[in-house]
Design an enzyme around this catalytic site. Structure first.
Site, PDB file in Angstrom:
ATOM      1  N   ASP A  89       0.853  -1.150   0.050  1.00 47.71           N
ATOM      2  CA  ASP A  89       0.116   0.085   0.069  1.00 47.71           C
ATOM      3  C   ASP A  89       0.910   1.271  -0.010  1.00 47.71           C
ATOM      4  OD1 ASP A  89      -2.124   1.761   0.214  1.00 47.71           O
ATOM      5  OD2 ASP A  89      -2.024   1.490   2.400  1.00 47.71           O
ATOM      6  N   GLU A 131      -1.303  -1.415  -4.721  1.00 44.59           N
ATOM      7  CA  GLU A 131      -2.706  -0.464  -4.860  1.00 44.59           C
ATOM      8  C   GLU A 131      -2.375   0.525  -5.928  1.00 44.59           C
ATOM      9  OE1 GLU A 131      -5.858  -0.189  -1.931  1.00 44.59           O
ATOM     10  OE2 GLU A 131      -4.770   1.852  -1.530  1.00 44.59           O
ATOM     11  N   ASP A 175      -2.337   0.967   7.488  1.00 49.03           N
ATOM     12  CA  ASP A 175      -1.420   0.968   6.320  1.00 49.03           C
ATOM     13  C   ASP A 175      -1.082  -0.734   6.190  1.00 49.03           C
ATOM     14  OD1 ASP A 175      -1.202   3.726   5.405  1.00 49.03           O
ATOM     15  OD2 ASP A 175      -0.155   4.024   7.420  1.00 49.03           O
TER      16      ASP A 175
END
Length: 162
Positions: free
Chosen positions: A11, A70, A142
């Site tokens: 991420d 992502e 996160d």
């Protein structure tokens, strides 16, 4: 026992990058490790270099077979979008140097895969990740997002050749 492909979920963030190493055996998931990298340095190039070094160490230690990253959510602030794109570029460069294939997922794809709909809140994602991975408590957001990204990739494995 056959080698279970290791997926690193990432991420990307401008100030914090979550990562997680996940494998699957059938419909059971195993979390090997996770973390949040908060790059250090006096300026942007130093922080990007620190991010590159630290994610390279994770890749060297865990030797993932695949990477799921992502895609950035483009907000209203163009400067934030550029800073995030720089961090993502550094991550992709390190993964490319390690010859690890990368699959991108949008935030909505990840939320739909993990929670069942693309507009889930971060807390819902963290809760479901905790359930799927058998964690006693929810991880930092996160890291939870990175776990969700890795799990999304595993869910899509017939299409991804895992």
């Amino acid at each position: 026992m056959a080698h279970q492909p290791r997926v690193i979920g990432i991420d990307p963030g401008s100030s914090a990058t979550g990562w997680a190493i996940v494998t699957a055996e059938g419909n059971r998931y195993h979390l090997h490790d996770f973390g949040v990298i908060r790059p250090k340095g006096n300026d942007r190039p130093a922080r990007l270099a620190d991010l590159a070094k630290r994610i390279a160490k994770v890749i060297e230690e865990y030797e993932p077979d695949h990477a799921a990253v992502e895609t950035p959510f483009t907000g209203r602030n163009p400067r934030s979008t550029v800073v995030l794109a720089e961090a993502r570029g550094v991550l992709l460069s390190v993964l490319g140097s390690a010859e690890i294939g990368v699959t991108d997922y949008t935030p909505a794809e990840v939320k739909k895969s993990i929670v069942g709909h693309g507009r889930a809140e971060k807390a819902q994602v963290a809760f479901m990740v905790s359930r799927l991975l058998g964690l006693r408590k929810a991880p930092p957001h996160d890291a939870a997002d990175a776990m969700a990204i890795a799990l999304t990739h595993i869910h899509h494995r017939p299409r991804q050749g895992l």
